[in-house]
Enzyme design. Sequence first.
Site, PDB file in Angstrom:
ATOM      1  N   SER A 114       0.933  -1.029   0.064  1.00  0.00           N
ATOM      2  CA  SER A 114       0.006  -0.034   0.106  1.00  0.00           C
ATOM      3  C   SER A 114       0.847   1.207   0.118  1.00  0.00           C
ATOM      4  CB  SER A 114      -0.866  -0.056   1.266  1.00  0.00           C
ATOM      5  OG  SER A 114      -1.449   1.448   1.432  1.00  0.00           O
ATOM      6  N   SER A 115       0.252   2.413  -0.588  1.00  0.00           N
ATOM      7  CA  SER A 115       1.121   3.544  -0.633  1.00  0.00           C
ATOM      8  C   SER A 115       1.402   4.269   0.704  1.00  0.00           C
ATOM      9  CB  SER A 115       0.252   4.287  -1.649  1.00  0.00           C
ATOM     10  OG  SER A 115      -0.831   5.050  -0.980  1.00  0.00           O
ATOM     11  N   CYS A 116       0.730   3.537   1.795  1.00  0.00           N
ATOM     12  CA  CYS A 116       1.093   4.174   3.013  1.00  0.00           C
ATOM     13  C   CYS A 116       2.337   3.712   3.747  1.00  0.00           C
ATOM     14  CB  CYS A 116      -0.159   3.510   4.203  1.00  0.00           C
ATOM     15  SG  CYS A 116      -0.060   2.004   4.571  1.00  0.00           S
ATOM     16  N   TYR A 143       0.035  -0.980   9.868  1.00  0.00           N
ATOM     17  CA  TYR A 143      -0.094  -1.695   8.876  1.00  0.00           C
ATOM     18  C   TYR A 143       0.758  -1.380   7.931  1.00  0.00           C
ATOM     19  CZ  TYR A 143      -2.695  -2.410   4.424  1.00  0.00           C
ATOM     20  OH  TYR A 143      -2.999  -2.894   3.154  1.00  0.00           O
ATOM     21  N   LYS A 147       3.618  -4.084   5.908  1.00  0.00           N
ATOM     22  CA  LYS A 147       3.646  -4.031   4.381  1.00  0.00           C
ATOM     23  C   LYS A 147       5.082  -4.069   4.033  1.00  0.00           C
ATOM     24  CE  LYS A 147      -0.330  -5.069   3.309  1.00  0.00           C
ATOM     25  NZ  LYS A 147      -0.496  -6.508   2.493  1.00  0.00           N
ATOM     26  N   HIS A 186     -12.754   2.511   3.713  1.00  0.00           N
ATOM     27  CA  HIS A 186     -11.946   3.879   3.040  1.00  0.00           C
ATOM     28  C   HIS A 186     -12.907   4.729   2.600  1.00  0.00           C
ATOM     29  CE1 HIS A 186      -9.128   0.433   2.676  1.00  0.00           C
ATOM     30  NE2 HIS A 186      -8.445   1.421   2.844  1.00  0.00           N
TER      31      HIS A 186
HETATM   32  O1  GFB Z   1      -9.580   6.205   2.978  1.00  0.00           O
HETATM   33  P1  GFB Z   1      -9.339   6.969   4.312  1.00  0.00           P
HETATM   34  O2  GFB Z   1     -10.035   6.188   5.377  1.00  0.00           O
HETATM   35  O3  GFB Z   1      -7.725   6.364   4.394  1.00  0.00           O
HETATM   36  O4  GFB Z   1      -9.407   8.374   4.620  1.00  0.00           O
HETATM   37  P2  GFB Z   1      -6.155   6.890   4.239  1.00  0.00           P
HETATM   38  C1  GFB Z   1      -8.778   9.312   3.519  1.00  0.00           C
HETATM   39  C2  GFB Z   1      -9.200  10.507   3.976  1.00  0.00           C
HETATM   40  O5  GFB Z   1     -10.644  10.800   3.793  1.00  0.00           O
HETATM   41  C3  GFB Z   1      -8.916  10.925   5.390  1.00  0.00           C
HETATM   42  C4  GFB Z   1     -11.190  11.477   4.993  1.00  0.00           C
HETATM   43  O6  GFB Z   1      -8.484  12.293   5.534  1.00  0.00           O
HETATM   44  C5  GFB Z   1     -10.363  10.921   6.086  1.00  0.00           C
HETATM   45  O7  GFB Z   1     -10.346  11.800   7.233  1.00  0.00           O
HETATM   46  N1  GFB Z   1     -12.622  11.063   5.051  1.00  0.00           N
HETATM   47  C6  GFB Z   1     -13.592  11.869   4.884  1.00  0.00           C
HETATM   48  C7  GFB Z   1     -13.016   9.736   5.394  1.00  0.00           C
HETATM   49  N2  GFB Z   1     -14.850  11.183   5.056  1.00  0.00           N
HETATM   50  C8  GFB Z   1     -14.293  10.013   5.396  1.00  0.00           C
HETATM   51  C9  GFB Z   1     -15.184   8.842   5.673  1.00  0.00           C
HETATM   52  O8  GFB Z   1     -16.592   8.765   5.796  1.00  0.00           O
HETATM   53  N3  GFB Z   1     -14.494   7.773   5.973  1.00  0.00           N
HETATM   54  C10 GFB Z   1     -13.212   7.444   5.785  1.00  0.00           C
HETATM   55  N4  GFB Z   1     -12.588   6.304   6.027  1.00  0.00           N
HETATM   56  N5  GFB Z   1     -12.366   8.480   5.600  1.00  0.00           N
HETATM   57  C11 GFB Z   1      -5.556   4.570   4.496  1.00  0.00           C
HETATM   58  C12 GFB Z   1      -4.840   3.590   5.459  1.00  0.00           C
HETATM   59  O9  GFB Z   1      -5.300   5.916   5.020  1.00  0.00           O
HETATM   60  O10 GFB Z   1      -5.136   4.288   3.156  1.00  0.00           O
HETATM   61  C13 GFB Z   1      -4.683   2.138   5.131  1.00  0.00           C
HETATM   62  O11 GFB Z   1      -5.469   3.917   6.678  1.00  0.00           O
HETATM   63  C14 GFB Z   1      -4.531   1.912   3.785  1.00  0.00           C
HETATM   64  O12 GFB Z   1      -3.829   1.679   5.860  1.00  0.00           O
HETATM   65  C15 GFB Z   1      -5.266   2.892   2.682  1.00  0.00           C
HETATM   66  O13 GFB Z   1      -3.066   2.316   3.339  1.00  0.00           O
HETATM   67  C16 GFB Z   1      -4.997   2.756   1.361  1.00  0.00           C
HETATM   68  O14 GFB Z   1      -5.760   7.080   2.915  1.00  0.00           O
HETATM   69  O15 GFB Z   1      -6.101   8.246   5.182  1.00  0.00           O
END
Ligand code: GFB
Length: 318
Positions: A114-116, A143, A147, A186
Site C-alpha cells: 500500500s502507498s501508506c 499496517y 507491508k 475507506h
Molecule cells: O480512505 P481513508 O480512510 O484512508 O481516509 P487513508 C482518507 C481521507 O478521507 C482521510 C477522509 O483524511 C479521512 O479523514 N474522510 C472523509 C473519510 N470522510 C471519510 C469517511 O466517511 N470515511 C473515511 N474512511 N475517511 C488508509 C490507511 O489511509 O489508506 C490504510 O489507513 C491504507 O492503511 C489505505 O493504506 C490505502 O488514505 O487516510
Amino acid sequence: MQTEVIFPLAGRRVWVAGHRGMVGSAIARRLSSEGCEVLSVGRAELDLTDQAATYAWMAANRPDVVFLAAAKVGGILANDSFPADFIRDNLQIEMNIIEGARRAEVAKLVFLGSSCIYPKFAAQPMTEDALLTGSLEPTNEWYAIAKIAGIKMCQAYRLQYGCDFISAMPTNLYGPGDNFDLQSSHVMPALMRKAHEAKLAGKSQLVMWGTGSPRREFMHCDDCADAVVHMAKTYSDLSHINVGTGEDISIAELTRLVADVVGFKGDVVSDPTKPDGTPRKLLDISRLRALGWSPRFGLREGAASAYQWYLNHGANGR
Ligand code: GFB
C-alpha cells in the site's frame, strides 16, 4: 511501448490469495483472459494466519504463481483503532505465504502492499526511493510496517534463495466488492454510501470526516488488477513498483464529485473529531509506465461504476 513478456501466465496454476476481497476478485477477473488456471480457497477452508495449515495447503495445491492480495485492510479509523490486529494479522499472512511459496517452489509471487508505506511528509509525488526515509503516518504505521516487512521479505528471498518474488504498492483503491461499512471502510465507499442514504432520506447534510484538505490518489481496482498482472508478466527485480494513476484530488473535491455522481444535492459538513491522516499520498508511477502500462479509468467514470455496483449489491454485497 510494448514491454517484453518474460513470464507468460498461460497454462500456469495461479493462486489469488484473498480472492474474495475487492483487489483479489479484480485480479481473478483479470486472469480469466490469461489462459491460466485460477486457484482459490475460502477462509472457512484455510486460515492464512495458521502457518502449518498454509504451508500444507500450498504443498498440496502446488501453485506456480501467487498473487498475495490477502490482508487485513481498513480505512483510517479502523487502522487507528486496532493497531495490534493490523500489524499481527498482516505479518502472519505475509510470512506464511511467502515462506510457503518458497517451500512449494512457486515460480512467481506478487506481493501487494500500500502507498501508506511512505513517510508522512515524503516529497510528492512519492518515488520508490522514498521508502524508509522518514517517520510514518501515526494512524496507520502498524499496517505500513507490516507491508514494508513484506517488501523486505520478498527482497531477502530473492537475494538468499533466488526467488522471483516481486512487490506492487497500490495507491488508495475503490470499486466493485469494496467495503461499505461506515466504521471500517475507506473514504470513497464511505462517502458513496452516506451520500446515497442522505439522498434517499431527503437529508440536507452529508458528513465528511476531517478538514477535507488532505489529497488522495484513487485507482479503480480493475486498473490495479491489470497493472499487477502486467507486472507479473514483465517485471523481475528487487525494487517494489508503485501502482497508481499519477493524479490526486482533495477530499473536499472528492466529496463533491461523489455527491454529484450519487445525485445528492445537500450541503457537506465536516466532522473535525475525525483524523485527516497523511496530508498527501500521490505516487510517482514512472517505473510502472516504463514497464509499458498506463491507467484506463478516469475518476468520475470509475466512481460512477462503483456506485452502480453498490446499487446492485448493497452495502454487504460481495
Ligand atoms: O480512505 P481513508 O480512510 O484512508 O481516509 P487513508 C482518507 C481521507 O478521507 C482521510 C477522509 O483524511 C479521512 O479523514 N474522510 C472523509 C473519510 N470522510 C471519510 C469517511 O466517511 N470515511 C473515511 N474512511 N475517511 C488508509 C490507511 O489511509 O489508506 C490504510 O489507513 C491504507 O492503511 C489505505 O493504506 C490505502 O488514505 O487516510
